[in-house]
Design a protein around this motif. Structure first.
Motif, PDB file in Angstrom:
ATOM      1  N   GLY A 174      -2.466  14.027  -1.432  1.00 35.94           N
ATOM      2  CA  GLY A 174      -1.104  13.536  -1.187  1.00 35.94           C
ATOM      3  C   GLY A 174      -0.416  13.135  -2.484  1.00 35.94           C
ATOM      4  O   GLY A 174      -1.070  12.673  -3.424  1.00 35.94           O
ATOM      5  N   THR A 175       0.904  13.314  -2.540  1.00 35.11           N
ATOM      6  CA  THR A 175       1.663  12.858  -3.713  1.00 35.11           C
ATOM      7  C   THR A 175       2.895  12.097  -3.237  1.00 35.11           C
ATOM      8  O   THR A 175       3.478  12.422  -2.211  1.00 35.11           O
ATOM      9  N   PHE A 176       3.270  11.069  -4.000  1.00 32.70           N
ATOM     10  CA  PHE A 176       4.507  10.341  -3.687  1.00 32.70           C
ATOM     11  C   PHE A 176       5.389  10.251  -4.923  1.00 32.70           C
ATOM     12  O   PHE A 176       4.918  10.418  -6.052  1.00 32.70           O
ATOM     13  N   TYR A 177       6.657   9.985  -4.693  1.00 37.39           N
ATOM     14  CA  TYR A 177       7.684  10.121  -5.725  1.00 37.39           C
ATOM     15  C   TYR A 177       8.456   8.828  -5.866  1.00 37.39           C
ATOM     16  O   TYR A 177       8.868   8.219  -4.877  1.00 37.39           O
ATOM     17  N   THR A 178       8.636   8.406  -7.121  1.00 38.21           N
ATOM     18  CA  THR A 178       9.435   7.224  -7.402  1.00 38.21           C
ATOM     19  C   THR A 178       9.878   7.344  -8.854  1.00 38.21           C
ATOM     20  O   THR A 178       9.748   8.416  -9.446  1.00 38.21           O
ATOM     21  N   THR A 179      10.433   6.286  -9.434  1.00 43.08           N
ATOM     22  CA  THR A 179      10.828   6.360 -10.842  1.00 43.08           C
ATOM     23  C   THR A 179      10.063   5.315 -11.639  1.00 43.08           C
ATOM     24  O   THR A 179       9.440   4.422 -11.062  1.00 43.08           O
ATOM     25  N   ASP A 180      10.165   5.410 -12.955  1.00 36.35           N
ATOM     26  CA  ASP A 180       9.439   4.413 -13.766  1.00 36.35           C
ATOM     27  C   ASP A 180      10.150   3.059 -13.727  1.00 36.35           C
ATOM     28  O   ASP A 180       9.689   2.109 -14.341  1.00 36.35           O
ATOM     29  N   GLN A 181      11.260   2.969 -13.014  1.00 42.49           N
ATOM     30  CA  GLN A 181      11.951   1.689 -12.858  1.00 42.49           C
ATOM     31  C   GLN A 181      11.486   0.945 -11.605  1.00 42.49           C
ATOM     32  O   GLN A 181      11.930  -0.175 -11.344  1.00 42.49           O
ATOM     33  N   VAL A 182      10.640   1.562 -10.823  1.00 43.45           N
ATOM     34  CA  VAL A 182      10.195   0.933  -9.581  1.00 43.45           C
ATOM     35  C   VAL A 182       9.378  -0.317  -9.902  1.00 43.45           C
ATOM     36  O   VAL A 182       8.762  -0.419 -10.975  1.00 43.45           O
ATOM     37  N   HIS A 183       9.379  -1.262  -8.985  1.00 42.32           N
ATOM     38  CA  HIS A 183       8.582  -2.478  -9.178  1.00 42.32           C
ATOM     39  C   HIS A 183       7.096  -2.116  -9.237  1.00 42.32           C
ATOM     40  O   HIS A 183       6.629  -1.262  -8.478  1.00 42.32           O
ATOM     41  N   ALA A 184       6.369  -2.784 -10.128  1.00 38.29           N
ATOM     42  CA  ALA A 184       4.951  -2.447 -10.344  1.00 38.29           C
ATOM     43  C   ALA A 184       4.135  -2.581  -9.060  1.00 38.29           C
ATOM     44  O   ALA A 184       3.100  -1.924  -8.896  1.00 38.29           O
ATOM     45  N   CYS A 185       4.588  -3.409  -8.124  1.00 37.41           N
ATOM     46  CA  CYS A 185       3.789  -3.602  -6.909  1.00 37.41           C
ATOM     47  C   CYS A 185       3.764  -2.343  -6.044  1.00 37.41           C
ATOM     48  O   CYS A 185       2.901  -2.212  -5.170  1.00 37.41           O
ATOM     49  N   VAL A 186       4.676  -1.399  -6.275  1.00 38.65           N
ATOM     50  CA  VAL A 186       4.670  -0.172  -5.476  1.00 38.65           C
ATOM     51  C   VAL A 186       3.498   0.722  -5.884  1.00 38.65           C
ATOM     52  O   VAL A 186       2.742   1.201  -5.035  1.00 38.65           O
ATOM     53  N   THR A 187       3.325   0.910  -7.183  1.00 39.85           N
ATOM     54  CA  THR A 187       2.190   1.728  -7.626  1.00 39.85           C
ATOM     55  C   THR A 187       0.873   0.991  -7.361  1.00 39.85           C
ATOM     56  O   THR A 187      -0.135   1.598  -7.019  1.00 39.85           O
ATOM     57  N   LYS A 188       0.925  -0.338  -7.482  1.00 37.98           N
ATOM     58  CA  LYS A 188      -0.266  -1.128  -7.144  1.00 37.98           C
ATOM     59  C   LYS A 188      -0.611  -0.960  -5.663  1.00 37.98           C
ATOM     60  O   LYS A 188      -1.781  -0.795  -5.298  1.00 37.98           O
ATOM     61  N   SER A 189       0.422  -0.959  -4.817  1.00 39.18           N
ATOM     62  CA  SER A 189       0.207  -0.774  -3.373  1.00 39.18           C
ATOM     63  C   SER A 189      -0.467   0.558  -3.089  1.00 39.18           C
ATOM     64  O   SER A 189      -1.367   0.651  -2.242  1.00 39.18           O
ATOM     65  N   ALA A 190      -0.001   1.593  -3.789  1.00 37.50           N
ATOM     66  CA  ALA A 190      -0.570   2.917  -3.569  1.00 37.50           C
ATOM     67  C   ALA A 190      -2.054   2.913  -3.922  1.00 37.50           C
ATOM     68  O   ALA A 190      -2.888   3.482  -3.214  1.00 37.50           O
ATOM     69  N   ARG A 191      -2.374   2.226  -5.026  1.00 35.94           N
ATOM     70  CA  ARG A 191      -3.770   2.136  -5.443  1.00 35.94           C
ATOM     71  C   ARG A 191      -4.584   1.400  -4.382  1.00 35.94           C
ATOM     72  O   ARG A 191      -5.662   1.833  -3.974  1.00 35.94           O
ATOM     73  N   LEU A 192      -4.044   0.273  -3.904  1.00 39.67           N
ATOM     74  CA  LEU A 192      -4.759  -0.504  -2.878  1.00 39.67           C
ATOM     75  C   LEU A 192      -4.880   0.275  -1.579  1.00 39.67           C
ATOM     76  O   LEU A 192      -5.823   0.088  -0.811  1.00 39.67           O
ATOM     77  N   ALA A 193      -3.912   1.159  -1.331  1.00 40.38           N
ATOM     78  CA  ALA A 193      -3.952   1.972  -0.111  1.00 40.38           C
ATOM     79  C   ALA A 193      -4.870   3.178  -0.298  1.00 40.38           C
ATOM     80  O   ALA A 193      -4.899   4.068   0.554  1.00 40.38           O
ATOM     81  N   GLY A 194      -5.580   3.216  -1.404  1.00 42.69           N
ATOM     82  CA  GLY A 194      -6.614   4.228  -1.601  1.00 42.69           C
ATOM     83  C   GLY A 194      -6.142   5.506  -2.249  1.00 42.69           C
ATOM     84  O   GLY A 194      -6.928   6.458  -2.394  1.00 42.69           O
ATOM     85  N   LEU A 195      -4.885   5.557  -2.654  1.00 38.44           N
ATOM     86  CA  LEU A 195      -4.376   6.791  -3.267  1.00 38.44           C
ATOM     87  C   LEU A 195      -4.801   6.848  -4.731  1.00 38.44           C
ATOM     88  O   LEU A 195      -4.748   5.833  -5.434  1.00 38.44           O
ATOM     89  N   PRO A 196      -5.215   8.001  -5.190  1.00 40.91           N
ATOM     90  CA  PRO A 196      -5.609   8.102  -6.599  1.00 40.91           C
ATOM     91  C   PRO A 196      -4.385   8.000  -7.510  1.00 40.91           C
ATOM     92  O   PRO A 196      -3.258   8.247  -7.077  1.00 40.91           O
ATOM     93  N   HIS A 197      -4.626   7.614  -8.749  1.00 42.94           N
ATOM     94  CA  HIS A 197      -3.545   7.433  -9.716  1.00 42.94           C
ATOM     95  C   HIS A 197      -2.666   8.685  -9.821  1.00 42.94           C
ATOM     96  O   HIS A 197      -1.452   8.605  -9.955  1.00 42.94           O
ATOM     97  N   ARG A 198      -3.300   9.854  -9.715  1.00 40.29           N
ATOM     98  CA  ARG A 198      -2.550  11.104  -9.892  1.00 40.29           C
ATOM     99  C   ARG A 198      -1.558  11.354  -8.761  1.00 40.29           C
ATOM    100  O   ARG A 198      -0.710  12.231  -8.849  1.00 40.29           O
ATOM    101  N   ALA A 199      -1.639  10.578  -7.690  1.00 41.26           N
ATOM    102  CA  ALA A 199      -0.721  10.766  -6.563  1.00 41.26           C
ATOM    103  C   ALA A 199       0.704  10.347  -6.919  1.00 41.26           C
ATOM    104  O   ALA A 199       1.656  10.783  -6.284  1.00 41.26           O
ATOM    105  N   ALA A 200       0.846   9.483  -7.932  1.00 40.91           N
ATOM    106  CA  ALA A 200       2.167   8.961  -8.287  1.00 40.91           C
ATOM    107  C   ALA A 200       2.914   9.946  -9.176  1.00 40.91           C
ATOM    108  O   ALA A 200       2.424  10.346 -10.225  1.00 40.91           O
ATOM    109  N   ARG A 201       4.106  10.325  -8.733  1.00 36.43           N
ATOM    110  CA  ARG A 201       4.965  11.226  -9.517  1.00 36.43           C
ATOM    111  C   ARG A 201       6.209  10.469  -9.933  1.00 36.43           C
ATOM    112  O   ARG A 201       6.927   9.950  -9.087  1.00 36.43           O
ATOM    113  N   MET A 202       6.441  10.394 -11.250  1.00 32.07           N
ATOM    114  CA  MET A 202       7.593   9.654 -11.741  1.00 32.07           C
ATOM    115  C   MET A 202       8.775  10.599 -11.941  1.00 32.07           C
ATOM    116  O   MET A 202       8.774  11.443 -12.831  1.00 32.07           O
ATOM    117  N   VAL A 203       9.767  10.440 -11.107  1.00 32.83           N
ATOM    118  CA  VAL A 203      10.967  11.277 -11.170  1.00 32.83           C
ATOM    119  C   VAL A 203      11.861  10.723 -12.279  1.00 32.83           C
ATOM    120  O   VAL A 203      12.028   9.503 -12.381  1.00 32.83           O
TER     121      VAL A 203
END
Ligand code: PLP
Length: 467
Positions: A174-203
């Motif tokens: 799975g991949t999700f999309y956000t920007t580098d301006q997003v609050h850090a808790c969003v990428t942290k949430s993804a990590r806690l939800a079990g998603l690997p780091h590579r799932a985050a795509r910075m638009v």
């Protein structure tokens, strides 16, 4: 048990003692609220020393209330004064007496709202709050929400829900999309939800730090063509850095076309929806699948209160519900939800009352007016700083964050500039990095911030720029 060896306050104090302690606290709070405008915004100095003085372990026999209260008071005074009109750092929260009173009451009677069977009317009060919030965004009747302890946990439940709804059990690709301006808790949430780091795509973002919708579409399509599973886009309705609002309508369109869950992190900006200008700037938010709000920011409530709204309440439940035999007597929730089926929490405080009491007592119009005033004051501050040739304001405020820096000044010069501003102890600003450059920011959210304070802030900032 030797009673005479025991000197502490009984676990259930006598009526006179309860009254006496509550009166001391009430009187202190009344003084506190009445003196906020005069209190130094950065509190008493030597905060760390105060913290060290308060290191202690509880004694066996207990102590008297007066001496303990003296220590608590010291701890309070050795804090930054986030409730003060001059606190313009980070995203401040105002704090309301009526909310504190609601907490005193709700904690006092210790009502249980993790499930709806034990105290349905208290659950109804929490539902009133959530229904009201959902109505601000024109969410349908099937929407559900939860009150969390803050935006971080609301975002966590949102990401977990989107993952469960769109990817099921196997979400490695799975991949999700956000920007580098997003609050850090969003990428942290993804990590806690079990998603690997590579799932985050910075638009990429545009010149005003908003998500580039065309780039989002291209990235989603490229990932899908490469065999990945795009499932979520997280847009910001007011970033913490600059208050930027992503183009929500355009992002919503891509989300529909590409089958993505649209989550809007509106922790800071969401309650501007109460105002006409806010509604305009957040246009498109009503298409979101889920929205995070922070009543402890935009509704000026005390810390400890976030909210998550989910358009399809069944998706929220599907992601969080886990049957438990020991809860079988509680029955099936019909009219009112068992909140534990919609959230990671079971036992928790009855947090609905701390929103409901202020909303009902002050009226919604009071909150709308306070937020409208913050939008007006942002324009005043922005225009006045813009007039000063020594200052550079590269971005127009989209909500109530005003980013600024010394024209032509390097990072060190701007760091000293911030120190000079805060040294006056009347206002308190913070900084961030934008394009790698040290940038100051003033964020107007405290409801007590009025025109006189902003006029003073303009003077302080200009004087600091002249030095
Ligand atoms: C404050 C904030 C958060 C985090 O919320 P907490 O209540 O501090 O956990 C998330 N997103 C944005 C945009 C925020 O401003």
């Amino acid at each position: 048990m030797n009673q005479s060896a025991q000197h502490g306050l009984p676990l259930d104090p006598l009526p006179g003692d309860m009254r006496g302690m509550a009166e001391v606290v009430t009187e202190y709070l009344v003084q506190f609220f009445c003196s906020l405008a005069e209190r130094p915004v950065n509190g008493l100095p030597a905060k760390r020393e105060a913290a060290r003085r308060l290191r202690a372990t509880p004694s066996e026999q207990g102590r008297d209330f007066a001496s303990l209260f003296g220590e608590v008071r010291e701890a309070i005074e050795h804090s930054y004064e986030y409730c003060s009109p001059g606190y313009l750092a980070y995203i401040p929260g105002g704090g309301l007496f009526t909310s504190a009173l609601a907490d005193f009451l709700a904690q006092g009677v210790n009502r249980y709202v993790g499930v709806s069977a034990l105290s349905p009317a208290m659950v109804q009060i929490e539902e009133n709050v959530l229904r009201w919030m959902a109505s601000l965004f024109d969410f349908p009747a099937g929407a559900r929400g939860i009150l969390t302890t803050g935006g971080s946990l609301a975002n966590f439940s949102a990401v977990a829900t989107a993952r469960h709804a769109r990817l099921g059990e196997d979400f490695e690709d799975g991949t999700f999309y956000t920007t580098d301006q997003v609050h850090a808790c969003v990428t942290k949430s993804a990590r806690l939800a079990g998603l690997p780091h590579r799932a985050a795509r910075m638009v990429p973002t545009d010149r005003e730090w908003r998500m580039d919708v065309g780039a989002l579409r291209d990235m989603v399509r490229a990932d899908r063509a490469a065999g990945r599973r795009p499932f979520l886009v997280v847009a910001s309705a007011g970033t913490t850095n600059t208050g930027a609002v992503d183009p929500l309508a355009g992002i919503g369109q891509v989300a529909v076309e590409e089958g993505l869950w649209l989550h809007v992190d509106a922790a800071y900006g969401g309650f501007f929806q109460l105002t006409a200008r806010g509604r305009q700037r957040l246009a498109g938010i009503e298409r979101a699948d889920s929205i995070t709000l922070d009543p402890h920011k935009g509704l000026f409530l005390p810390y400890g209160l976030g909210a998550l709204l989910v358009r399809d309440g069944r998706a929220l439940r599907a992601a969080h519900h886990e049957a438990a035999d020991y809860l079988q007597d509680l029955g099936v929730a019909e009219e009112l939800p068992h909140y534990n089926e919609y959230s990671p929490e079971l036992s928790r405080d009855a947090r609905g009352l701390r929103v409901w009491m202020p909303l009902v007592l002050h009226g919604v119009a009071a909150f709308r007016a306070a937020l409208d005033e913050k939008l007006d004051l942002t324009d005043v501050l922005d225009a006045a700083l813009r007039e000063d040739a020594r200052l550079e304001l590269p971005w127009r405020p989209q909500l109530t964050v005003v980013p600024f820096r010394l024209a032509g000044g390097d990072d060190d010069a701007n760091r000293r500039f911030l120190e000079r501003i805060n040294a006056a102890r009347r206002i308190f600003c913070s900084s961030t990095l934008l394009d790698g450059r040290f940038t100051l920011r003033a964020c107007l959210v405290v409801h007590r911030t009025h025109r006189d304070l902003i006029d003073a802030a303009i003077e302080i900032i200009r004087a600091a720029a002249r030095e």
